[in-house]
Design a protein around this motif. Structure first.
Motif, PDB file in Angstrom:
ATOM      1  N   VAL A 121       0.832  -1.199   0.000  1.00 20.19           N
ATOM      2  CA  VAL A 121       0.000   0.000   0.000  1.00 20.19           C
ATOM      3  C   VAL A 121       0.871   1.255   0.000  1.00 20.19           C
ATOM      4  O   VAL A 121       2.070   1.192   0.288  1.00 20.19           O
ATOM      5  CB  VAL A 121      -0.941   0.037   1.230  1.00 20.19           C
ATOM      6  N   LEU A 122       0.247   2.384  -0.301  1.00 20.21           N
ATOM      7  CA  LEU A 122       0.895   3.688  -0.216  1.00 20.21           C
ATOM      8  C   LEU A 122       0.478   4.357   1.088  1.00 20.21           C
ATOM      9  O   LEU A 122      -0.693   4.337   1.447  1.00 20.21           O
ATOM     10  CB  LEU A 122       0.456   4.589  -1.367  1.00 20.21           C
ATOM     11  N   GLU A 123       1.442   4.963   1.760  1.00 19.90           N
ATOM     12  CA  GLU A 123       1.161   5.731   2.974  1.00 19.90           C
ATOM     13  C   GLU A 123       1.852   7.082   2.870  1.00 19.90           C
ATOM     14  O   GLU A 123       2.921   7.186   2.272  1.00 19.90           O
ATOM     15  CB  GLU A 123       1.719   5.022   4.216  1.00 19.90           C
ATOM     16  N   ASP A 124       1.262   8.090   3.497  1.00 16.52           N
ATOM     17  CA  ASP A 124       1.908   9.395   3.629  1.00 16.52           C
ATOM     18  C   ASP A 124       2.893   9.354   4.789  1.00 16.52           C
ATOM     19  O   ASP A 124       2.684   8.608   5.757  1.00 16.52           O
ATOM     20  CB  ASP A 124       0.881  10.479   3.973  1.00 16.52           C
ATOM     21  N   TYR A 125       3.945  10.140   4.693  1.00 17.06           N
ATOM     22  CA  TYR A 125       4.824  10.340   5.840  1.00 17.06           C
ATOM     23  C   TYR A 125       5.444  11.727   5.739  1.00 17.06           C
ATOM     24  O   TYR A 125       5.427  12.348   4.681  1.00 17.06           O
ATOM     25  CB  TYR A 125       5.884   9.241   5.958  1.00 17.06           C
ATOM     26  N   ASP A 126       5.951  12.225   6.845  1.00 17.56           N
ATOM     27  CA  ASP A 126       6.600  13.531   6.875  1.00 17.56           C
ATOM     28  C   ASP A 126       8.094  13.355   6.677  1.00 17.56           C
ATOM     29  O   ASP A 126       8.746  12.624   7.434  1.00 17.56           O
ATOM     30  CB  ASP A 126       6.336  14.238   8.203  1.00 17.56           C
ATOM     31  N   PHE A 127       8.613  14.045   5.675  1.00 18.48           N
ATOM     32  CA  PHE A 127      10.040  13.991   5.326  1.00 18.48           C
ATOM     33  C   PHE A 127      10.686  15.288   5.800  1.00 18.48           C
ATOM     34  O   PHE A 127      10.218  16.376   5.473  1.00 18.48           O
ATOM     35  CB  PHE A 127      10.197  13.838   3.815  1.00 18.48           C
ATOM     36  N   LEU A 128      11.755  15.190   6.568  1.00 12.98           N
ATOM     37  CA  LEU A 128      12.497  16.367   6.995  1.00 12.98           C
ATOM     38  C   LEU A 128      13.621  16.612   6.011  1.00 12.98           C
ATOM     39  O   LEU A 128      14.562  15.824   5.920  1.00 12.98           O
ATOM     40  CB  LEU A 128      13.061  16.183   8.404  1.00 12.98           C
ATOM     41  N   ASP A 129      13.520  17.701   5.252  1.00  8.55           N
ATOM     42  CA  ASP A 129      14.548  18.061   4.279  1.00  8.55           C
ATOM     43  C   ASP A 129      15.805  18.490   5.031  1.00  8.55           C
ATOM     44  O   ASP A 129      15.764  19.441   5.804  1.00  8.55           O
ATOM     45  CB  ASP A 129      14.044  19.194   3.386  1.00  8.55           C
ATOM     46  N   PRO A 130      16.920  17.791   4.819  1.00  3.82           N
ATOM     47  CA  PRO A 130      18.134  18.117   5.584  1.00  3.82           C
ATOM     48  C   PRO A 130      18.764  19.460   5.200  1.00  3.82           C
ATOM     49  O   PRO A 130      19.529  20.016   5.975  1.00  3.82           O
ATOM     50  CB  PRO A 130      19.085  16.959   5.266  1.00  3.82           C
ATOM     51  N   LEU A 131      18.452  19.974   4.020  1.00  5.45           N
ATOM     52  CA  LEU A 131      19.026  21.250   3.592  1.00  5.45           C
ATOM     53  C   LEU A 131      18.215  22.443   4.090  1.00  5.45           C
ATOM     54  O   LEU A 131      18.753  23.385   4.658  1.00  5.45           O
ATOM     55  CB  LEU A 131      19.157  21.292   2.066  1.00  5.45           C
TER      56      LEU A 131
END
Length: 160
Positions: A121-131
Motif C-alpha cells: 500500500v501507499l502511505e503518507d509520511y513527513d520527510f524532513l529536508d536536511p538542507l
C-alpha cells in the motif's frame, strides 16, 4: 579496473589490444549485491531478517529479495511492516495491478516498482529536508503481512 591498450599501439592484433578485448567479456550484468542481515528477539523467538539487493550494470534495474524467518514454527501469527520511503521530489502512483507502482523522477524518467506482495500500500509520511529543515509530505510503499511459518520471502523489482 579495465586496462586499455597504450595509445601508441594502433595495431589491432597487439598483445595489449588482445587483453583489452578479453576484458570486455568479463563484466557481469550486476554491479552491486548488498545483503543486510538483522537478528531480532521478541516473544521468546528469534527472528532473522535478510535483504538482498542486486543492481544491474546498466543501473536501470534493482532487484530485491526480503527474507524473514523464525527459529521455530509458531502457533501465534506475527506481523511484519516493511516501508520503502520515497523522496518527496518523486511522484508516485499505484497502478491498477496489485503490488505495482509507478515513480516519476524530476528528469521525467518513469520507473516501475513491482512486488509479489498483494497487500502493498501507499502511505503518507513527513520527510524532513536536511538542507532547508522543512517538513515535506512524501509517500512510502509498505509491505505488511502476518506470518507464522518458519520462512517468509517476497521479491520486488525497480526498473526503468
Amino acid at each position: 579496473m579495465i586496462r586499455r591498450p597504450p595509445r601508441s599501439t594502433l595495431d589491432r592484433s597487439s598483445a595489449a589490444s588482445d587483453v583489452y578485448k578479453r576484458q570486455q567479456f568479463i563484466h557481469s550484468s550486476v554491479i552491486l549485491i548488498a545483503i543486510n542481515n538483522c537478528l531480532i528477539k521478541f516473544d521468546k523467538k528469534l527472528v532473522f531478517y535478510k535483504r538482498k539487493i542486486s543492481i544491474s550494470f546498466s543501473g536501470r534495474e534493482i532487484i530485491g529479495k526480503e527474507l524473514i524467518s523464525l527459529n521455530q514454527t509458531s502457533e501465534k501469527s506475527h506481523f511484519f511492516y516493511l516501508p520503502f520511503h520515497i523522496h518527496p521530489e518523486i511522484e508516485l502512483w499505484k497502478s491498477d495491478q496489485l503490488g505495482n507502482f509507478l515513480l516519476k523522477s524530476k528528469n521525467n524518467e518513469i520507473w516501475r516498482f513491482e512486488t509479489d506482495q498483494k497487500n502493498a500500500v501507499l502511505e503518507d509520511y513527513d520527510f524532513l529536508d536536511p538542507l532547508s529543515l522543512e517538513i515535506k509530505n512524501a509517500y512510502r510503499i509498505v509491505f505488511f503481512n502476518n506470518f507464522h511459518q518458519k520462512l517468509t520471502t517476497f521479491n520486488w523489482k525497480l526498473y526503468l
